[in-house]
Enzyme design. Structure first.
Site, PDB file in Angstrom:
ATOM      1  N   GLN A   1      32.943  -5.369 -34.981  1.00  0.00           N
ATOM      2  CA  GLN A   1      32.946  -6.118 -33.718  1.00  0.00           C
ATOM      3  C   GLN A   1      32.953  -7.614 -33.958  1.00  0.00           C
ATOM      4  O   GLN A   1      33.557  -8.378 -33.199  1.00  0.00           O
ATOM      5  CB  GLN A   1      31.745  -5.722 -32.862  1.00  0.00           C
ATOM      6  CG  GLN A   1      31.819  -4.319 -32.303  1.00  0.00           C
ATOM      7  CD  GLN A   1      33.101  -4.055 -31.537  1.00  0.00           C
ATOM      8  OE1 GLN A   1      33.954  -3.278 -31.968  1.00  0.00           O
ATOM      9  NE2 GLN A   1      33.261  -4.694 -30.405  1.00  0.00           N
TER      10      GLN A   1
ATOM     11  N   HIS B   1      36.300  -9.660 -33.967  1.00  0.00           N
ATOM     12  CA  HIS B   1      37.034  -9.980 -32.746  1.00  0.00           C
ATOM     13  C   HIS B   1      37.059 -11.474 -32.450  1.00  0.00           C
ATOM     14  O   HIS B   1      38.081 -12.026 -32.035  1.00  0.00           O
ATOM     15  CB  HIS B   1      36.416  -9.262 -31.538  1.00  0.00           C
ATOM     16  CG  HIS B   1      36.888  -7.864 -31.356  1.00  0.00           C
ATOM     17  ND1 HIS B   1      38.153  -7.543 -30.929  1.00  0.00           N
ATOM     18  CD2 HIS B   1      36.246  -6.680 -31.527  1.00  0.00           C
ATOM     19  CE1 HIS B   1      38.275  -6.233 -30.855  1.00  0.00           C
ATOM     20  NE2 HIS B   1      37.128  -5.684 -31.210  1.00  0.00           N
TER      21      HIS B   1
ATOM     22  N   GLU C   1      27.752  -3.587 -24.328  1.00  0.00           N
ATOM     23  CA  GLU C   1      29.104  -3.077 -24.077  1.00  0.00           C
ATOM     24  C   GLU C   1      29.324  -1.788 -24.873  1.00  0.00           C
ATOM     25  O   GLU C   1      29.757  -0.775 -24.338  1.00  0.00           O
ATOM     26  CB  GLU C   1      30.123  -4.137 -24.494  1.00  0.00           C
ATOM     27  CG  GLU C   1      31.571  -3.710 -24.329  1.00  0.00           C
ATOM     28  CD  GLU C   1      32.528  -4.709 -24.951  1.00  0.00           C
ATOM     29  OE1 GLU C   1      33.732  -4.634 -24.637  1.00  0.00           O
ATOM     30  OE2 GLU C   1      32.096  -5.548 -25.764  1.00  0.00           O
ATOM     31  N   HIS C   2      29.042  -1.835 -26.171  1.00  0.00           N
ATOM     32  CA  HIS C   2      29.128  -0.667 -27.044  1.00  0.00           C
ATOM     33  C   HIS C   2      27.747  -0.421 -27.635  1.00  0.00           C
ATOM     34  O   HIS C   2      27.165  -1.326 -28.237  1.00  0.00           O
ATOM     35  CB  HIS C   2      30.100  -0.899 -28.205  1.00  0.00           C
ATOM     36  CG  HIS C   2      31.446  -1.400 -27.801  1.00  0.00           C
ATOM     37  ND1 HIS C   2      31.775  -2.745 -27.785  1.00  0.00           N
ATOM     38  CD2 HIS C   2      32.560  -0.734 -27.416  1.00  0.00           C
ATOM     39  CE1 HIS C   2      33.034  -2.877 -27.408  1.00  0.00           C
ATOM     40  NE2 HIS C   2      33.534  -1.682 -27.176  1.00  0.00           N
TER      41      HIS C   2
ATOM     42  N   ASP D   1      37.664   2.397 -29.597  1.00  0.00           N
ATOM     43  CA  ASP D   1      38.652   1.351 -29.351  1.00  0.00           C
ATOM     44  C   ASP D   1      40.068   1.906 -29.304  1.00  0.00           C
ATOM     45  O   ASP D   1      40.941   1.321 -28.651  1.00  0.00           O
ATOM     46  CB  ASP D   1      38.568   0.281 -30.453  1.00  0.00           C
ATOM     47  CG  ASP D   1      37.416  -0.690 -30.235  1.00  0.00           C
ATOM     48  OD1 ASP D   1      36.895  -0.737 -29.108  1.00  0.00           O
ATOM     49  OD2 ASP D   1      37.052  -1.387 -31.187  1.00  0.00           O
TER      50      ASP D   1
ATOM     51  N   HIS E   1      28.438  -1.593  22.405  1.00  0.00           N
ATOM     52  CA  HIS E   1      28.611  -0.406  21.569  1.00  0.00           C
ATOM     53  C   HIS E   1      28.278   0.851  22.376  1.00  0.00           C
ATOM     54  O   HIS E   1      29.000   1.844  22.324  1.00  0.00           O
ATOM     55  CB  HIS E   1      27.691  -0.472  20.343  1.00  0.00           C
ATOM     56  CG  HIS E   1      28.194  -1.348  19.240  1.00  0.00           C
ATOM     57  ND1 HIS E   1      28.436  -2.689  19.413  1.00  0.00           N
ATOM     58  CD2 HIS E   1      28.498  -1.061  17.948  1.00  0.00           C
ATOM     59  CE1 HIS E   1      28.858  -3.202  18.262  1.00  0.00           C
ATOM     60  NE2 HIS E   1      28.901  -2.231  17.358  1.00  0.00           N
TER      61      HIS E   1
END
Length: 446
Positions: free
Chosen positions: A267, A270, A337-338, A371, A430
């Site tokens: 990771q 990235h 996230e992961h 992924d 109403h």
């Protein structure tokens, strides 16, 4: 935090863990100021609004260093990219598509009719968004996998009009990366634009001479993409304001330190803002992972520009806890996230996790699998947003619409309740809308 080898350490042992925000504040997180970026993308978005394709062409020259004749990618270029694609890459993309379709097809919603009373039904029908703009990044890396992760759920949801944007590349004559184009060809996405960052989001939000406006924009991107999504929230639907990618690993003494180290590095490659967090109750594992990082980092690419800054950044750390039970509290507060679970009885531990974009169970389900080829979606919430948001799915592209169908008798039976509630809310019109349908009087016993 004491610096130790690649990763800083946060020691939460000994004292009782704080609750809620206090615990979250102790955990590492990248600086990602979308609000500041918002002011910078505003004039870019409005220029696209007023000048359309001409603005997109000017921004491609300014940001990407290419002079475009047109923004839309010719069909022949998309077809040629697939023809020239490495056969091994094509086979891998096809398998990724096949597995993603299996998972996302199973997410399809069906119409459901509920009979509330005799003569009164509420039907929930699911209608796809009419037109979607997908974004595939093109900065430090090329992401054909993101084309798959966005296009497949949109297609399985039944979206009729799908367009994709990816930055113009000087190395490829102003076209998006050929592997991006090849992935589009494999998926049957033939409407593709050479546009990147905030300009692509603005193109989809406002529309231009060559690109009709979209109802929704999805896909990962940098801070400028996130800021543009925020700018257009309310005008278009978005999936999320994606921030830097994250991995958290919850591991005990039985985890393989080489596996854990390699997953953290995967990771970190990235982006220099990518987060790599290990949560463990084993100081011995923490030491072993740190020891593993040095040779593994030295043996890979992107060391100085991505991996080392990411691992040494404030967003990455080893968090020491007294037990896996407390580790669960930490990873739920972090909302990764992961999230990998590399503990004894990993499936049972994973089942107790409340906040994560995606959970990877045991040593044979690394994030890299998700992924590309697990079948799951890798467009996931970041920055702790997993506590309230989900990853991209078929549901992201569907709208639930309630269809209310009542007979006269069914309405008459509940009319007095409707009138009572309308008057309780001081909304007499109403109630009058109900009374107008009947020779009004309150039924006996009501």
């Amino acid at each position: 935090m004491l610096q130790h080898s690649f990763l800083a350490r946060i020691d939460l042992r000994g004292d009782a863990l704080p609750e809620g925000p206090a615990l979250r504040d102790l955990l590492p997180r990248a600086d990602f100021d979308v609000s500041a970026a918002l002011e910078k993308v505003r004039p870019i978005c409005e220029d696209v609004h007023h000048r359309g394709d001409a603005a997109l062409i000017d921004f491609a020259e300014r940001f990407d260093g290419v002079k475009l004749d047109q923004v839309r990618v010719p069909a022949a270029a998309i077809e040629r990219a697939l023809e020239e694609l490495d056969p091994a890459v094509r086979a891998a993309l096809e398998e990724s598509v096949r597995r993603a379709r299996l998972v996302h097809r199973a997410q399809r919603r069906t119409t459901h009719v509920t009979q509330v009373v005799p003569g009164g039904t509420v039907t929930e029908k699911w209608v796809p968004v009419e037109r979607v703009g997908l974004y595939a990044p093109g900065g430090r890396s090329v992401y054909p996998s993101s084309v798959i992760m966005n296009a497949v759920p949109a297609q399985e949801a039944g979206v009729e009009s799908i367009a994709l944007a990816s930055p113009a590349q000087a190395d490829f004559g102003g076209l998006p990366h050929p592997t991006i184009l090849a992935a589009c060809a494999l998926l049957g996405v033939d409407e593709v634009y050479a546009a990147g960052g905030a300009t692509a989001v603005a193109m989809f939000a406002y529309g231009t001479e060559s690109c009709p406006p979209a109802n929704m924009v999805t896909g990962p991107g940098n801070i400028w993409v996130a800021a543009a999504k925020r700018y257009f929230t309310g005008r278009i639907g978005i999936d999320a304001e994606a921030g830097p990618t994250e991995i958290a690993v919850l591991a005990d003494a039985g985890a393989d330190p080489a596996h854990v180290a390699s997953d953290l590095i995967s990771q970190a490659e990235h982006d220099p803002l990518a987060a790599a967090v290990l949560v463990t109750d084993s100081p011995e594992l923490a030491d072993a992972v740190d020891k593993e990082l040095r040779p593994q980092v030295a043996a890979t690419k992107h060391v100085d520009d991505r991996i080392v800054p990411a691992l040494r950044g404030r967003q990455s750390a080893i968090v020491l806890v007294d037990s896996i039970e407390e580790g669960l509290r930490v990873v739920d507060a972090y909302g990764a996230e992961h999230l990998e679970i590399q503990t004894a009885d990993a499936a049972a531990v994973a089942d107790r996790v409340k906040n994560a974009g995606a959970i990877f169970v045991g040593p044979w389900a690394p994030v890299s699998l998700g992924d590309y080829a697990a079948g799951s979606n890798h467009v996931l919430p970041t920055g702790g947003c997993a506590c309230h948001s989900s990853g991209l799915s078929v549901q992201s592209f569907l709208r639930g619409i309630h269809v209310v169908d009542y007979t006269r008798d069914a309405l008459a039976d509940v009319a007095h309740h409707v009138v009572t509630l309308a008057e309780a809310e001081d909304l007499p019109a109403h109630g009058a809308a109900i009374k107008a349908r009947f020779d009004w009087k309150v039924p006996e016993g009501k």
